[in-house]
Scaffold this active site. Structure first.
Site, short mmCIF file in Angstrom:
data_model
loop_
_atom_site.label_atom_id
_atom_site.label_comp_id
_atom_site.label_asym_id
_atom_site.label_seq_id
_atom_site.Cartn_x
_atom_site.Cartn_y
_atom_site.Cartn_z
N HIS A 12 -66.56 4.19 47.59
CA HIS A 12 -66.11 3.06 48.41
C HIS A 12 -65.47 3.57 49.71
O HIS A 12 -65.72 3.07 50.79
CB HIS A 12 -65.07 2.22 47.66
CG HIS A 12 -65.57 1.62 46.40
ND1 HIS A 12 -66.36 0.50 46.36
CD2 HIS A 12 -65.42 2.00 45.12
CE1 HIS A 12 -66.66 0.21 45.13
NE2 HIS A 12 -66.09 1.11 44.34
N ASP A 69 -54.93 9.74 51.34
CA ASP A 69 -54.30 9.27 50.11
C ASP A 69 -53.66 7.93 50.43
O ASP A 69 -53.07 7.75 51.50
CB ASP A 69 -53.26 10.26 49.59
CG ASP A 69 -52.98 10.02 48.12
OD1 ASP A 69 -53.93 9.98 47.32
OD2 ASP A 69 -51.80 9.83 47.75
P1 IMP Z 1 -56.18 7.26 46.30
O1 IMP Z 1 -55.24 8.14 45.54
O2 IMP Z 1 -56.02 7.36 47.78
O3 IMP Z 1 -57.60 7.41 45.88
O4 IMP Z 1 -55.83 5.75 46.01
C1 IMP Z 1 -55.02 5.36 44.95
C2 IMP Z 1 -55.39 4.01 44.44
O5 IMP Z 1 -55.02 3.03 45.41
C3 IMP Z 1 -56.87 3.78 44.16
O6 IMP Z 1 -57.22 4.13 42.87
C4 IMP Z 1 -56.99 2.28 44.34
O7 IMP Z 1 -56.64 1.62 43.16
C5 IMP Z 1 -55.94 1.99 45.38
N1 IMP Z 1 -56.55 1.86 46.71
C6 IMP Z 1 -56.77 2.84 47.63
N2 IMP Z 1 -57.34 2.31 48.73
C7 IMP Z 1 -57.47 0.99 48.49
C8 IMP Z 1 -58.02 -0.10 49.25
O8 IMP Z 1 -58.51 0.04 50.39
N3 IMP Z 1 -57.98 -1.30 48.66
C9 IMP Z 1 -57.47 -1.51 47.42
N4 IMP Z 1 -56.98 -0.55 46.66
C10 IMP Z 1 -56.98 0.70 47.20
#
Ligand code: IMP
Length: 193
Positions: A12, A69
């Site tokens: 995504h 992140d």
């Molecule tokens: P990450 O560690 O940056 O991959 O993101 C942590 C968590 O935040 C992900 O597993 C998603 O549940 C949530 N997240 C990150 N980006 C988005 C977004 O653009 N929309 C909604 N949820 C997000």
């Protein structure tokens, strides 16, 4: 076109970032590099995690790269789930399980204020640069919409009557935490390269 690696395993995020930067840069995926493992993510802040991910890939391949992140901060939960957004309902929780837990924790709560924050770490010619983006909004009582991922179905950005999952990628990218951080990254890259 200049090539730059986006250090993520999240399809995504990859498609969002290709839509944002793909006109100017060839965004190389980890899959294209043949990397299929997990990137360690053990920091206590978004910046630490973004930096850990970009350094991990830079040290392995020696290529210019960036990583992001993201965390969702909810005021009524003292900033949780924050840096633990991916693991809110447990170590291998699904997006759906995380959203269910969030709605349960906020059950009966009037203060629904929340924000997404993204930190991007870029390593260019061996030097690190950080970029941030955030978007204010609120957590709805129930899910709406099917686009996007993660907490998108319950997050309504300020000034809009739709959730991120209802508005679709074009508008989300324009106003989102990641969109804003990537716009700063793009501006920097245009000047630096
Ligand atoms: P990450 O560690 O940056 O991959 O993101 C942590 C968590 O935040 C992900 O597993 C998603 O549940 C949530 N997240 C990150 N980006 C988005 C977004 O653009 N929309 C909604 N949820 C997000």
């Amino acid at each position: 076109m200049k090539k730059i690696v986006f250090a993520t395993n999240n399809p995504h995020k990859l498609s969002e970032v290709r839509a944002l930067l793909g006109g100017q840069f060839e965004i190389v995926s980890l899959k294209a590099l043949g990397f299929e493992g997990d990137i360690p993510e053990t920091g206590n802040t978004l910046a630490e995690n973004a930096s850990q991910k970009s350094h991990f890939i830079y040290e392995k391949y020696g290529l210019d790269c960036f990583a992001d992140d993201t965390g969702l901060e909810v005021d009524a939960l003292n900033g949780a789930p924050g840096v633990y957004s991916a693991r809110y309902a447990g170590e291998n929780a699904t997006y759906d399980e995380n959203v269910t837990k969030l709605l349960r924790e906020l059950d009966g709560e009037q203060n629904r204020a929340a924000r997404f924050k993204t930190v991007v770490s870029l390593i260019l010619d061996g030097k690190e640069y950080l970029f941030e983006g955030k978007v204010e909004g609120r957590i709805l009582q129930a899910r709406s919409g099917t686009a996007g991922f993660g907490y998108d179905p319950v997050f309504q950005p300020e000034g809009y009557s739709e959730t991120f999952a209802q508005m679709g990628p074009e508008l989300k990218n324009k106003i989102s935490h990641r969109g804003r951080a990537m716009a700063r990254l793009a501006k920097f890259l245009q000047q630096a390269t």
